[in-house]
Design a protein around this motif. Structure first.
Motif, PDB file in Angstrom:
ATOM      1  N   ASP A 295       0.806  -1.228   0.000  1.00 40.78           N
ATOM      2  CA  ASP A 295       0.000   0.000   0.000  1.00 40.78           C
ATOM      3  C   ASP A 295       0.835   1.273   0.000  1.00 40.78           C
ATOM      4  N   ARG A 296       2.120   1.119   0.210  1.00 41.18           N
ATOM      5  CA  ARG A 296       2.962   2.324   0.289  1.00 41.18           C
ATOM      6  C   ARG A 296       3.010   3.042  -1.051  1.00 41.18           C
ATOM      7  N   ALA A 297       3.422   4.325  -1.001  1.00 44.13           N
ATOM      8  CA  ALA A 297       3.549   5.077  -2.252  1.00 44.13           C
ATOM      9  C   ALA A 297       4.503   4.329  -3.180  1.00 44.13           C
ATOM     10  N   THR A 298       5.651   3.876  -2.609  1.00 42.81           N
ATOM     11  CA  THR A 298       6.519   2.988  -3.387  1.00 42.81           C
ATOM     12  C   THR A 298       6.483   1.623  -2.710  1.00 42.81           C
ATOM     13  N   PRO A 299       5.689   0.735  -3.245  1.00 40.20           N
ATOM     14  CA  PRO A 299       5.518  -0.571  -2.580  1.00 40.20           C
ATOM     15  C   PRO A 299       6.835  -1.306  -2.400  1.00 40.20           C
ATOM     16  N   ASN A 300       7.007  -1.903  -1.201  1.00 33.87           N
ATOM     17  CA  ASN A 300       8.221  -2.673  -0.949  1.00 33.87           C
ATOM     18  C   ASN A 300       7.925  -4.149  -1.262  1.00 33.87           C
ATOM     19  N   ILE A 301       8.237  -4.474  -2.507  1.00 33.21           N
ATOM     20  CA  ILE A 301       7.888  -5.812  -2.996  1.00 33.21           C
ATOM     21  C   ILE A 301       8.620  -6.901  -2.206  1.00 33.21           C
ATOM     22  N   ASP A 302       9.896  -6.652  -1.876  1.00 34.01           N
ATOM     23  CA  ASP A 302      10.673  -7.694  -1.185  1.00 34.01           C
ATOM     24  C   ASP A 302      10.080  -8.037   0.172  1.00 34.01           C
ATOM     25  N   GLU A 303       9.728  -6.950   0.939  1.00 34.05           N
ATOM     26  CA  GLU A 303       9.142  -7.191   2.279  1.00 34.05           C
ATOM     27  C   GLU A 303       7.800  -7.902   2.144  1.00 34.05           C
ATOM     28  N   ALA A 304       7.017  -7.439   1.141  1.00 33.83           N
ATOM     29  CA  ALA A 304       5.700  -8.051   0.938  1.00 33.83           C
ATOM     30  C   ALA A 304       5.855  -9.520   0.599  1.00 33.83           C
ATOM     31  N   LYS A 305       6.864  -9.828  -0.260  1.00 31.02           N
ATOM     32  CA  LYS A 305       7.101 -11.213  -0.633  1.00 31.02           C
ATOM     33  C   LYS A 305       7.496 -12.045   0.593  1.00 31.02           C
ATOM     34  N   ALA A 306       8.376 -11.440   1.433  1.00 25.31           N
ATOM     35  CA  ALA A 306       8.826 -12.174   2.642  1.00 25.31           C
ATOM     36  C   ALA A 306       7.629 -12.504   3.536  1.00 25.31           C
ATOM     37  N   ALA A 307       6.710 -11.494   3.698  1.00 23.25           N
ATOM     38  CA  ALA A 307       5.534 -11.739   4.547  1.00 23.25           C
ATOM     39  C   ALA A 307       4.638 -12.817   3.925  1.00 23.25           C
ATOM     40  N   LEU A 308       4.496 -12.739   2.562  1.00 21.99           N
ATOM     41  CA  LEU A 308       3.659 -13.763   1.896  1.00 21.99           C
ATOM     42  C   LEU A 308       4.281 -15.153   2.053  1.00 21.99           C
ATOM     43  N   GLN A 309       5.638 -15.176   1.989  1.00 19.91           N
ATOM     44  CA  GLN A 309       6.319 -16.471   2.160  1.00 19.91           C
ATOM     45  C   GLN A 309       6.024 -17.055   3.544  1.00 19.91           C
ATOM     46  N   GLN A 310       5.991 -16.119   4.550  1.00 22.55           N
ATOM     47  CA  GLN A 310       5.661 -16.579   5.920  1.00 22.55           C
ATOM     48  C   GLN A 310       4.260 -17.186   5.976  1.00 22.55           C
ATOM     49  N   ILE A 311       3.336 -16.552   5.200  1.00 22.79           N
ATOM     50  CA  ILE A 311       1.963 -17.093   5.175  1.00 22.79           C
ATOM     51  C   ILE A 311       1.985 -18.508   4.613  1.00 22.79           C
ATOM     52  N   VAL A 312       2.767 -18.671   3.515  1.00 25.30           N
ATOM     53  CA  VAL A 312       2.859 -20.000   2.911  1.00 25.30           C
ATOM     54  C   VAL A 312       3.414 -20.992   3.937  1.00 25.30           C
ATOM     55  N   ASN A 313       4.507 -20.550   4.627  1.00 24.61           N
ATOM     56  CA  ASN A 313       5.132 -21.452   5.624  1.00 24.61           C
ATOM     57  C   ASN A 313       4.138 -21.850   6.704  1.00 24.61           C
ATOM     58  N   ASN A 314       3.425 -20.817   7.199  1.00 23.67           N
ATOM     59  CA  ASN A 314       2.457 -21.104   8.271  1.00 23.67           C
ATOM     60  C   ASN A 314       1.320 -21.987   7.789  1.00 23.67           C
ATOM     61  N   GLY A 315       0.927 -21.778   6.515  1.00 25.26           N
ATOM     62  CA  GLY A 315      -0.123 -22.627   5.930  1.00 25.26           C
ATOM     63  C   GLY A 315       0.318 -24.089   5.927  1.00 25.26           C
ATOM     64  N   HIS A 316       1.586 -24.301   5.482  1.00 23.00           N
ATOM     65  CA  HIS A 316       2.102 -25.671   5.470  1.00 23.00           C
ATOM     66  C   HIS A 316       2.119 -26.242   6.881  1.00 23.00           C
ATOM     67  N   ARG A 317       2.543 -25.382   7.807  1.00 20.54           N
ATOM     68  CA  ARG A 317       2.663 -25.871   9.185  1.00 20.54           C
ATOM     69  C   ARG A 317       1.286 -26.268   9.733  1.00 20.54           C
ATOM     70  N   MET A 318       0.302 -25.433   9.393  1.00 18.27           N
ATOM     71  CA  MET A 318      -1.040 -25.728   9.895  1.00 18.27           C
ATOM     72  C   MET A 318      -1.544 -27.062   9.341  1.00 18.27           C
ATOM     73  N   GLY A 319      -1.248 -27.277   8.047  1.00 16.62           N
ATOM     74  CA  GLY A 319      -1.636 -28.563   7.443  1.00 16.62           C
ATOM     75  C   GLY A 319      -0.973 -29.711   8.177  1.00 16.62           C
TER      76      GLY A 319
END
Ligand code: ADP
Length: 533
Positions: free
Chosen positions: A339-363
């Motif tokens: 949402d930032r004026a200049t989106p920080n794609i790397d940070e966003a990707k890292a957070a999304l990766q965490q979601i993926v990791n947590n999703g796997h863990r939950m499974g």
């Protein structure tokens, strides 16, 4: 036709004496009884038999009452078995007992000297002895009918009213027969063959009656021997055997009332009456006990099932709550980066990766919960505990940040490998760390520091300690906190520590808590080192 036991699906016919096969112990016991009866018979039938004893006036009514009670209770129990099994054979046997019970009344009242010197109820010297013959011959005939019918198919399904009707009809017929016989032997006693010479002595005619009577019992016994199958058959054979001895004692060596042999015959009579009754009572009590145990067991099983259901539900909720909130936070974080004026794609990707990791863990957690409640072998691999701790810290990093908790680690680098289930052990670490964070979040005093240490413990074990400086555990709650559903948190489930302990124990280790002075708690767990082959 079988009566179905409710949910258990048990068949009533499996639980009744007339269908149970006798055990070896029961057969041995029966044989023992036969031997004792024989030995006593040999002793009594010897020279002792004719020994005249004193006439005891109270003996006759007492004996008559005993026979009446024993045989009528046995008949009632057999009628009850008939109502369950609807077998003609049982109905016949029940009526046999009912006949002997009823005939005991006129037998007692017509006995010379009880109501009148030569016999009560208007009878004479011959009345009692003919009632005795009728009672014995009648019982033998009913026993023969029982034997001949017992292997025939049980009756068709009958409504309760028809069962009652059949019992009442047969009981009514037997009662009518007893009344007629009593009237006949009392009013018509003068026409009866003269077996009794006086109130005590018997004529030679008695031998012509005793012979066929004993013959009937022998036929009944042989038939039953050839067809015996159940516990009831076994005891009925004993009854018939005791009857044969009783009848023999009335004829050998000297037939005489109030002799040793005569008294012994009456005692045999009571015994033979009691065999079936005592065993029916014993079996009924035992079967009742078994039924009770089965019902209690069923109830307990249901409770355990409910409890397990509760536990599974609580565990699922408990275990997925933490990764789910981490995923929500990661998702909001990545939205903020984008949402930032200049989106920080790397940070966003890292957070999304965490979601993926947590999703796997939950499974994996869900899969694991399923295995936790199964007895199947769980997948175990060789694991480095220091790595497990690092991964667990990564999984809870948001919680740590949110509650401003500093982390100190002290890893022993020469820690042996362990063998275990990765997801389960990670669940343990995440649980202990989350509890430590919760405990520190609940206090405002001082810095919040979480310490994680791994060390070698004994030669064949390693130990992990999770230390916090939170509110600590009350000494009185030290054992309680490991119990399922014990919690002091508003939204707590109280499942975490109990699951942790079962996981650690399933891995051959131990989990316990001590106080961290001056404040906080230390949770320790040990795990056995993996033996290298
Ligand atoms: P829950 O976290 O749902 O309450 P747990 O079984 O994990 O269930 O914990 C049971 C209770 O043990 C907690 O409610 C808390 O009272 C106590 N407890 C657990 N960990 C700690 C800790 N690190 N410090 C103080 N108390 C703790």
């Amino acid at each position: 036709m079988f009566v179905e036991g409710s949910a258990a699906g048990l068949r009533a016919d499996e639980f009744v004496l007339s269908n149970l096969s006798p055990s070896v112990a029961q057969k041995r016991f029966a044989l023992g009884v036969v031997l004792v009866l024989l030995v006593v018979f040999i002793i009594v039938a010897g020279p002792l038999s004719g020994l005249p004893l004193r006439r005891v006036d109270a003996f006759i009514p007492a004996y008559g009452t005993a026979i009446f009670l024993i045989d009528s209770i046995t008949a009632a129990l057999l009628f009850a078995q008939f109502s369950v099994l609807r077998s003609h054979a049982l109905l016949a046997l029940a009526n046999g007992y009912f006949l002997t019970a009823l005939l005991a009344i006129p037998w007692t009242l017509t006995f010379p000297g009880v109501l009148a010197p030569e016999g009560g109820l208007g009878g004479g010297l011959q009345s009692t002895v003919w009632l005795y013959v009728l009672s014995h011959a009648g019982f033998a005939l009913f026993a023969i009918v029982y034997t001949l019918l017992k292997d025939a198919d049980p009756m068709e399904a009958l409504p309760p009213r028809s069962i009652r009707a059949r019992v009442l009809t047969t009981v009514g017929s037997v009662a009518a027969l007893v009344c007629c016989a009593t009237v006949f032997v009392t009013a018509g006693h003068a026409f009866l063959p003269r077996i009794m010479l006086d109130t005590a002595e018997v004529s030679y005619l008695w031998y012509f009656v005793v012979g066929p009577m004993a013959g009937l019992f022998v036929v009944a016994l042989v038939l039953l021997w050839l067809r015996h199958r159940s516990v009831l058959d076994l005891w009925l054979m004993l009854v018939l055997f005791a009857y044969i001895i009783e009848i023999s004692l009335t004829a050998f060596p000297i037939p005489y009332r109030f002799s040793v042999g005569w008294y012994a015959g009456r005692v045999y009579g009571v015994f033979s009456g009691s065999f079936v009754l005592v065993t029916l009572m014993k079996e009924v009590t035992m079967l009742y006990g078994e039924l009770l145990r089965a019902v209690v067991g069923q109830r307990r099983e249901r409770e355990v099932r409910l409890l397990t259901g509760d536990a599974v539900a609580a565990t699922v909720a408990h275990e997925i709550k933490q990764p789910l909130s981490a995923m929500t936070m990661d998702a909001s974080a990545s939205l903020r980066w984008l949402d930032r004026a200049t989106p920080n794609i790397d940070e966003a990707k890292a957070a999304l990766q965490q979601i993926v990791n947590n999703g796997h863990r939950m499974g994996a957690v869900i899969d694991n919960i399923r295995t936790l409640f199964k007895t199947e072998a769980r997948i175990r691999t060789s694991l480095d505990v220091n790595n497990l701790i690092r991964e667990a810290l990564a999984l809870v990093r948001y919680d740590l940040q949110t509650h401003r908790v500093a982390v100190q680690t002290d890893y022993n680098q020469s820690l042996p490998l362990i063998e275990g289930n990765e997801v389960q052990l990670q669940q343990v670490l995440v649980n202990l760390i989350t509890n430590a964070i919760d405990s520190m979040a609940a206090t405002e005093d001082g810095d919040r520091v979480l310490s994680l240490r791994s060390k070698v413990y004994d030669s064949s074990c390693l130990m992990v300690a999770v230390e916090d400086v939170g509110k600590g555990v009350e000494p009185s709650a030290i054992d309680l906190i490991f119990k399922p559903q014990f919690t002091t948190k508003v939204n707590g489930m109280g499942m975490g520590l109990s699951i942790c302990r079962s996981i650690i124990e399933a891995h051959g280790g131990q989990l316990w808590v001590t106080a961290n002075l001056p404040r906080g708690a230390i949770f320790h767990f040990t795990l056995p080192a993996h033996r290298q082959h």
